[in-house]
Design an enzyme around this catalytic site. Structure first.
Site, PDB file in Angstrom:
ATOM      1  CB  SER A  46      -0.613   0.319   0.978  1.00  0.00           C
ATOM      2  OG  SER A  46      -0.340   0.144   2.445  1.00  0.00           O
ATOM      3  N   GLY A  47       2.328   0.991  -0.211  1.00  0.00           N
ATOM      4  CA  GLY A  47       3.180   2.180  -0.475  1.00  0.00           C
ATOM      5  C   GLY A  47       3.587   3.154   1.104  1.00  0.00           C
ATOM      6  N   GLY A 106       5.331   0.624   3.311  1.00  0.00           N
ATOM      7  CA  GLY A 106       6.590   0.016   3.642  1.00  0.00           C
ATOM      8  C   GLY A 106       6.373  -1.105   4.633  1.00  0.00           C
ATOM      9  CB  ALA A 142      11.140  -1.403   4.425  1.00  0.00           C
ATOM     10  CB  ALA A 143       8.481  -1.990   8.759  1.00  0.00           C
ATOM     11  CG  ASP A 162      10.098   1.920   1.059  1.00  0.00           C
ATOM     12  OD1 ASP A 162       9.746   3.878   1.075  1.00  0.00           O
ATOM     13  OD2 ASP A 162       8.608   1.339   0.753  1.00  0.00           O
TER      14      ASP A 162
HETATM   15  O1  PMV Z   1       4.234   4.397  -2.798  1.00  0.00           O
HETATM   16  P1  PMV Z   1       5.220   4.331  -2.517  1.00  0.00           P
HETATM   17  O2  PMV Z   1       5.149   4.714  -1.898  1.00  0.00           O
HETATM   18  O3  PMV Z   1       5.822   3.354  -2.505  1.00  0.00           O
HETATM   19  O4  PMV Z   1       5.802   5.437  -3.381  1.00  0.00           O
HETATM   20  C1  PMV Z   1       6.332   5.548  -4.756  1.00  0.00           C
HETATM   21  C2  PMV Z   1       6.897   6.757  -5.059  1.00  0.00           C
HETATM   22  C3  PMV Z   1       7.753   7.508  -6.368  1.00  0.00           C
HETATM   23  O5  PMV Z   1       8.502   8.667  -6.355  1.00  0.00           O
HETATM   24  C4  PMV Z   1       6.706   7.864  -6.707  1.00  0.00           C
HETATM   25  C5  PMV Z   1       8.446   5.901  -6.617  1.00  0.00           C
HETATM   26  C6  PMV Z   1       9.779   6.079  -6.070  1.00  0.00           C
HETATM   27  O6  PMV Z   1      10.712   4.890  -6.925  1.00  0.00           O
HETATM   28  O7  PMV Z   1      10.200   7.058  -5.670  1.00  0.00           O
END
Ligand code: PMV
Length: 313
Positions: A101-102, A104, A107-108, A149
């Site tokens: 879900s973005g 991390g 990584a956590a 992350d």
């Molecule tokens: O969706 P996340 O939190 O993994 O973030 C992606 C962030 C971008 O800038 C769109 C891609 C990147 O590799 O930094």
């Protein structure tokens, strides 16, 4: 005796996408959604087993290969600590961080395993060591991860990040509240980044100018965080959202949530991460967090996390 390590989730505050083009971004830890790992002894000769409870997996360390990131991170730590490569230990892993879900989560979980194994060995790991070990396990899943992350989850503090440079960890003097809302719409960061790349290559001047504006927002956001100017930080979220819309990574679903947060009293709101779906973040005064969280749920958010940034460490 058992030893437990934990690590937070994360969100990108400002600067996503532009960061791919060498410009800065800021990410912050989310301690309200965290991963924990607990190391306990097993019977002699039983070997090492990793129990990943949320995904209902048991990984026997001696049989797992290095493409398994949890096994790899454990192996890297055992090597770093000059320990038996298959010790009689059980590592129980649990995470409240939504997967993919973005936030991390991978990584956590890695950082929690690093901390728990170090604690078990009676050693406190330097944040930089934990970050480097997690980075190596992240490479398995993400090829060449930017490093944002592992840094933010291992240090547990806000991070100023520029690709290819040593990340800068900083501590805002006062904490602030974020409401994170999941649109429930799945999205591939890889596809979103590729879309921006092709539009950028078709209109480089336009996109580079927008990225330049985002970089200015990121620099101003750091200053606002360091001076405790939360009103300005909110305005900067809104400006960053406008630019994310221009580069084509926002969606009507995300914009409905952003608008709902602002109407309910957030000082600023934007999508966070790759866009196309995933999360939005809203900066709120403490007293408004419940109202904004409820408004987001009413507007279709599938899950809401309220987090205090800068409250710890
Ligand atoms: O969706 P996340 O939190 O993994 O973030 C992606 C962030 C971008 O800038 C769109 C891609 C990147 O590799 O930094």
């Amino acid at each position: 005796m058992s030893s437990t390590g934990e690590a937070p989730g994360k969100v990108i505050l400002v600067g996503e996408h532009a960061v791919v083009y060498g410009l800065p971004a800021i990410a912050v830890p989310v301690w309200e959604a965290r991963a924990t790992a607990t190391v306990s002894p097993r019977a002699q000769g039983a070997g090492c087993i990793i129990c990943a409870h949320d995904i209902e997996r048991e990984i026997e360390l001696s049989r797992a290969d290095d493409r398994e990131p949890l096994a790899l991170v454990a192996r890297l730590v055992l090597r770093e600590l000059s320990m038996d490569p298959d010790p009689d230990l059980q590592i129980d892993v649990r995470s409240q961080i939504p997967i993919a879900s973005g936030m991390g989560s991978g990584a956590a979980v890695g950082a929690a395993i690093v901390r728990a194994l170090y604690m078990h060995a009676g050693v406190v790991p330097a944040d930089s060591v934990g970050s480097a070990l997690v980075y190596r396990s992240e490479e398995v899943h993400h090829g060449t991860p930017s490093g944002i992350d592992n840094t933010v989850v291992a240090y547990g503090k806000p991070v100023w990040f520029v690709r290819g440079k040593a990340p800068e960890v900083f501590t805002p003097p006062c904490s602030f509240t974020l409401v994170i809302a999941d649109s429930g719409v799945p999205s591939s960061t890889l596809a979103m980044v590729a879309g921006v790349r092709s539009r950028h290559d078709a209109s480089p001047n336009e996109y580079n100018a927008w990225f330049g504006e985002i970089a200015e927002i990121v620099a101003n956001a750091r200053r606002a965080m360091e001076t405790g100017n939360l009103h300005e930080l909110g305005e900067l979220f809104n400006l960053n959202q406008d630019l994310l819309e221009l580069i084509g990574v926002s969606t009507p679903d995300l914009e409905r949530l952003v608008e709902a947060a602002r109407v309910a009293g957030a000082s600023g709101a934007k999508l966070s991460g790759g866009g196309g779906g995933g999360n939005i973040i809203a900066l709120v005064a403490d007293y408004a967090s419940e109202r904004v969280a409820n408004a987001l749920i009413e507007s279709g958010a599938k899950r809401v996390i309220v987090t205090l940034v800068g409250a710890r460490g």
